[in-house]
Scaffold this motif. Structure first.
Motif, PDB file in Angstrom:
ATOM      1  N   LEU A 206       3.950   0.594  -2.213  1.00 45.13           N
ATOM      2  CA  LEU A 206       5.140   0.828  -3.039  1.00 45.13           C
ATOM      3  C   LEU A 206       5.222  -0.178  -4.184  1.00 45.13           C
ATOM      4  O   LEU A 206       5.593   0.177  -5.310  1.00 45.13           O
ATOM      5  N   PHE A 207       4.872  -1.435  -3.913  1.00 47.20           N
ATOM      6  CA  PHE A 207       4.897  -2.446  -4.973  1.00 47.20           C
ATOM      7  C   PHE A 207       3.828  -2.153  -6.029  1.00 47.20           C
ATOM      8  O   PHE A 207       4.027  -2.417  -7.217  1.00 47.20           O
ATOM      9  N   SER A 208       2.678  -1.610  -5.608  1.00 44.69           N
ATOM     10  CA  SER A 208       1.658  -1.222  -6.588  1.00 44.69           C
ATOM     11  C   SER A 208       2.188  -0.112  -7.496  1.00 44.69           C
ATOM     12  O   SER A 208       1.931  -0.112  -8.698  1.00 44.69           O
ATOM     13  N   THR A 209       2.936   0.820  -6.916  1.00 42.95           N
ATOM     14  CA  THR A 209       3.541   1.877  -7.731  1.00 42.95           C
ATOM     15  C   THR A 209       4.557   1.292  -8.705  1.00 42.95           C
ATOM     16  O   THR A 209       4.607   1.689  -9.876  1.00 42.95           O
ATOM     17  N   MET A 210       5.372   0.338  -8.236  1.00 45.26           N
ATOM     18  CA  MET A 210       6.336  -0.299  -9.140  1.00 45.26           C
ATOM     19  C   MET A 210       5.622  -1.021 -10.273  1.00 45.26           C
ATOM     20  O   MET A 210       6.085  -1.010 -11.421  1.00 45.26           O
ATOM     21  N   LYS A 211       4.485  -1.654  -9.959  1.00 52.05           N
ATOM     22  CA  LYS A 211       3.715  -2.319 -11.014  1.00 52.05           C
ATOM     23  C   LYS A 211       3.179  -1.298 -12.018  1.00 52.05           C
ATOM     24  O   LYS A 211       3.263  -1.496 -13.229  1.00 52.05           O
ATOM     25  N   ASN A 212       2.637  -0.197 -11.503  1.00 54.02           N
ATOM     26  CA  ASN A 212       2.104   0.843 -12.387  1.00 54.02           C
ATOM     27  C   ASN A 212       3.192   1.451 -13.259  1.00 54.02           C
ATOM     28  O   ASN A 212       2.919   1.892 -14.381  1.00 54.02           O
ATOM     29  N   GLU A 213       4.418   1.468 -12.740  1.00 52.14           N
ATOM     30  CA  GLU A 213       5.550   2.021 -13.501  1.00 52.14           C
ATOM     31  C   GLU A 213       6.223   0.963 -14.374  1.00 52.14           C
ATOM     32  O   GLU A 213       7.275   1.212 -14.953  1.00 52.14           O
ATOM     33  N   ARG A 214       5.644  -0.239 -14.422  1.00 47.60           N
ATOM     34  CA  ARG A 214       6.118  -1.342 -15.270  1.00 47.60           C
ATOM     35  C   ARG A 214       7.517  -1.834 -14.885  1.00 47.60           C
ATOM     36  O   ARG A 214       8.265  -2.351 -15.710  1.00 47.60           O
ATOM     37  N   LEU A 215       7.837  -1.691 -13.593  1.00 47.39           N
ATOM     38  CA  LEU A 215       9.108  -2.225 -13.097  1.00 47.39           C
ATOM     39  C   LEU A 215       8.956  -3.682 -12.685  1.00 47.39           C
ATOM     40  O   LEU A 215       9.927  -4.435 -12.678  1.00 47.39           O
ATOM     41  N   ILE A 216       7.744  -4.066 -12.289  1.00 49.53           N
ATOM     42  CA  ILE A 216       7.427  -5.452 -11.962  1.00 49.53           C
ATOM     43  C   ILE A 216       6.105  -5.801 -12.621  1.00 49.53           C
ATOM     44  O   ILE A 216       5.343  -4.914 -13.036  1.00 49.53           O
ATOM     45  N   ASN A 217       5.821  -7.088 -12.699  1.00 54.10           N
ATOM     46  CA  ASN A 217       4.603  -7.532 -13.384  1.00 54.10           C
ATOM     47  C   ASN A 217       3.399  -7.643 -12.468  1.00 54.10           C
ATOM     48  O   ASN A 217       2.257  -7.566 -12.918  1.00 54.10           O
ATOM     49  N   ASP A 218       3.650  -7.828 -11.162  1.00 50.57           N
ATOM     50  CA  ASP A 218       2.526  -8.100 -10.270  1.00 50.57           C
ATOM     51  C   ASP A 218       2.860  -7.653  -8.854  1.00 50.57           C
ATOM     52  O   ASP A 218       4.022  -7.742  -8.431  1.00 50.57           O
ATOM     53  N   ASN A 219       1.869  -7.180  -8.120  1.00 49.55           N
ATOM     54  CA  ASN A 219       2.016  -6.899  -6.698  1.00 49.55           C
ATOM     55  C   ASN A 219       1.437  -8.060  -5.920  1.00 49.55           C
ATOM     56  O   ASN A 219       0.250  -8.088  -5.601  1.00 49.55           O
ATOM     57  N   PHE A 220       2.290  -9.022  -5.609  1.00 57.25           N
ATOM     58  CA  PHE A 220       1.821 -10.222  -4.915  1.00 57.25           C
ATOM     59  C   PHE A 220       1.594  -9.975  -3.425  1.00 57.25           C
ATOM     60  O   PHE A 220       0.951 -10.774  -2.742  1.00 57.25           O
ATOM     61  N   ILE A 221       2.105  -8.869  -2.890  1.00 60.48           N
ATOM     62  CA  ILE A 221       1.957  -8.585  -1.459  1.00 60.48           C
ATOM     63  C   ILE A 221       0.496  -8.363  -1.101  1.00 60.48           C
ATOM     64  O   ILE A 221       0.047  -8.704  -0.003  1.00 60.48           O
ATOM     65  N   ILE A 222      -0.257  -7.816  -2.043  1.00 63.36           N
ATOM     66  CA  ILE A 222      -1.630  -7.420  -1.755  1.00 63.36           C
ATOM     67  C   ILE A 222      -2.495  -8.608  -1.322  1.00 63.36           C
ATOM     68  O   ILE A 222      -3.474  -8.449  -0.585  1.00 63.36           O
ATOM     69  N   GLY A 223      -2.135  -9.816  -1.759  1.00 63.22           N
ATOM     70  CA  GLY A 223      -2.956 -10.987  -1.442  1.00 63.22           C
ATOM     71  C   GLY A 223      -2.533 -11.719  -0.186  1.00 63.22           C
ATOM     72  O   GLY A 223      -3.162 -12.723   0.188  1.00 63.22           O
ATOM     73  N   ILE A 224      -1.488 -11.269   0.487  1.00 63.67           N
ATOM     74  CA  ILE A 224      -1.016 -11.950   1.701  1.00 63.67           C
ATOM     75  C   ILE A 224      -1.943 -11.615   2.863  1.00 63.67           C
ATOM     76  O   ILE A 224      -2.227 -10.442   3.119  1.00 63.67           O
ATOM     77  N   PRO A 225      -2.463 -12.616   3.592  1.00 63.45           N
ATOM     78  CA  PRO A 225      -3.401 -12.342   4.686  1.00 63.45           C
ATOM     79  C   PRO A 225      -2.765 -11.508   5.784  1.00 63.45           C
ATOM     80  O   PRO A 225      -1.577 -11.618   6.069  1.00 63.45           O
ATOM     81  N   LEU A 226      -3.591 -10.665   6.393  1.00 60.60           N
ATOM     82  CA  LEU A 226      -3.128  -9.837   7.500  1.00 60.60           C
ATOM     83  C   LEU A 226      -2.996 -10.662   8.775  1.00 60.60           C
ATOM     84  O   LEU A 226      -3.647 -11.695   8.939  1.00 60.60           O
ATOM     85  N   GLU A 227      -2.150 -10.193   9.666  1.00 63.01           N
ATOM     86  CA  GLU A 227      -2.035 -10.796  10.992  1.00 63.01           C
ATOM     87  C   GLU A 227      -3.210 -10.355  11.865  1.00 63.01           C
ATOM     88  O   GLU A 227      -3.830  -9.314  11.624  1.00 63.01           O
ATOM     89  N   ASP A 228      -3.513 -11.148  12.877  1.00 62.84           N
ATOM     90  CA  ASP A 228      -4.516 -10.720  13.849  1.00 62.84           C
ATOM     91  C   ASP A 228      -3.995  -9.489  14.575  1.00 62.84           C
ATOM     92  O   ASP A 228      -2.849  -9.462  15.030  1.00 62.84           O
ATOM     93  N   GLU A 229      -4.835  -8.470  14.676  1.00 64.33           N
ATOM     94  CA  GLU A 229      -4.414  -7.237  15.316  1.00 64.33           C
ATOM     95  C   GLU A 229      -4.904  -7.174  16.748  1.00 64.33           C
ATOM     96  O   GLU A 229      -5.975  -7.679  17.079  1.00 64.33           O
TER      97      GLU A 229
END
Length: 429
Positions: A206-229
């Motif tokens: 969703l944040f990537s879509t907001m970035k593509n729609e120029r509502l935000i400048n960056d999707n910082f969530i994408i770089g957050i490490p995943l939890e151990d599954e």
């Protein structure tokens, strides 16, 4: 004299005089009206918040018009949220007035929905409405489920009314910590690593879509490490365990056996089996077509081992649009609002049997598919094939789109184990 005030310069015929007039500003600065009870801001029913300002209908006359704007302000549940969203609205109206907006003749929002976006919550809803187009219902349900949980947290913490551009990575880590350390499910258990990561995946999309729609400048969530599954969910059965499951199904719930066989021999996921309609089964060329996770329509061969189960189904002469499997144990139209309802219904029936045999929550109907892939992998190893030879063969069966996808799958479920290497050692102890 304020710099923003317009100036009229009037020249007279008499060159000896010059008159300067400061025009009246047509508006006052927009403010947030905050209703109070006992001297404190209130969000109680009937206490309406709004942004207002004064306006001169006659540019040279007095302030005689007071427009008020509520928009969705009163849907926010906390004082903190309404203050954040209301002050932001006031700033936006002030900017519009400075640019010449006339509240008598046109709306600040015009016809564009984008211009109505004020808060983080609005922006996420806008992104969700874009993202869900063309997606399957399970995918849309996943986005909505994770978005609703995020909205629950942001509303409680007074963040949902924040300007979306002010929401940063530190705010998201507060949500991340809430999921990891504070959130408790109805069964009193914390969220698994897989569940936490699924929240991140949905929100990042969703944040990537907001970035593509120029509502935000960056999707910082994408770089957050995943939890151990936890790889124990839907753990594979051993061959001996699967035999016990089939034997118990034969006596307790035989209708489930062809469902299990299609999962095992056709390597379909439970939801794919329950999507099947009679028209999807071609018993002349022995092929089936089904909508899968990775493809809109996928063709699978009906192999010899599953033909008897297909032939035993009561589908001859039934309408092609009938679902092959239903909860009343015969073909028919079974279309609840969500496919998940069908999966859960059959999952509960399978759980009654596996629970009876003492298998825990880490086993489910999906375990059958994992068991099949493990069996194929081990059989290829026993035939002497190297791993790099096995991957493309498995890819043809599982429906993965790449060799790397197969490798990741095998790593996740710990199937890719090296062969016995006893003969490599030169020392006996």
């Amino acid at each position: 004299m304020k710099k923003s005030d317009p100036i009229k310069v009037v020249h007279r015929n008499d060159h000896s005089s010059l008159e300067i007039f400061v025009a009246k500003k047509r508006y006052s600065k927009p403010k947030l009206f905050t209703p109070k009870v006992d001297g404190k801001p209130s969000v109680a029913p009937g206490q309406y918040w709004y942004v207002y300002f004064w306006w001169r209908k006659n540019p040279e006359g007095p302030f005689d018009y007071q427009p008020r704007f509520k928009r969705n302000l009163n849907y926010l549940k906390t004082v903190k949220e309404r203050k954040a969203a209301g002050n932001l609205m006031a700033e936006q109206y002030h900017e519009a007035l400075k640019k010449g907006w006339n509240p008598e003749t046109k709306s600040i929002s015009g016809s564009s929905r984008r211009k109505k976006i004020v808060s983080l919550k609005d922006a996420l809803q806008y992104a969700f409405d874009i993202k869900k187009k063309g997606k399957s219902q399970p995918t849309v349900d996943g986005y909505k489920f994770h978005l609703d949980r995020f909205n629950e947290w942001s509303s409680t913490n007074g963040i949902s009314g924040m300007d979306v551009k002010q929401f940063g990575i530190d705010h998201f880590y507060e949500f991340w910590d809430w999921l990891r350390f504070e959130y408790i499910k109805d069964d009193k258990q914390p969220l698994s690593g897989t569940s936490i990561n699924n929240h991140k995946r949905s929100l990042s999309a969703l944040f990537s879509t907001m970035k593509n729609e120029r509502l935000i400048n960056d999707n910082f969530i994408i770089g957050i490490p995943l939890e151990d599954e936890d790889p124990q969910n839907n753990k594979a059965f051993t061959p001996e365990e699967l035999v016990k499951v089939i034997k118990t199904l034969s006596s307790d719930d035989p209708y489930m056996i062809p469902i299990v066989q299609l999962i095992f021999y056709a390597l379909l996921r439970p939801r794919e089996v329950l999507r099947l309609r009679i028209q999807d089964l071609n018993t002349e060329d022995w092929l089936l077509e089904v909508k899968t996770k990775t493809e809109s329509r996928s063709r699978r061969r009906i192999i010899e081992k599953i033909k008897p189960a297909i032939q035993a189904l009561d589908i001859k002469g039934k309408p092609g649009h009938y679902h092959v499997f239903t909860y009343w144990n015969e073909p028919g139209v079974w279309e609840p609002k969500k496919l998940k309802t069908k999966v859960d219904t059959m999952g509960r029936r399978f759980s009654e049997v596996k629970n009876k045999l003492g298998f825990g929550r880490e086993y489910g109907l999906y375990s059958i598919r994992h068991t099949a892939i493990m069996d194929l992998y081990q059989s290829y190893l026993n035939d002497g094939l190297a791993e790099h030879e096995i991957y493309p063969k498995l890819m043809g069966h599982t429906g993965h789109r790449s060799i790397e996808g197969v490798k990741k799958y095998l790593r996740q479920y710990s199937y890719a184990l090296p062969p016995d290497h006893s003969d490599v050692y030169s020392i006996d102890i």
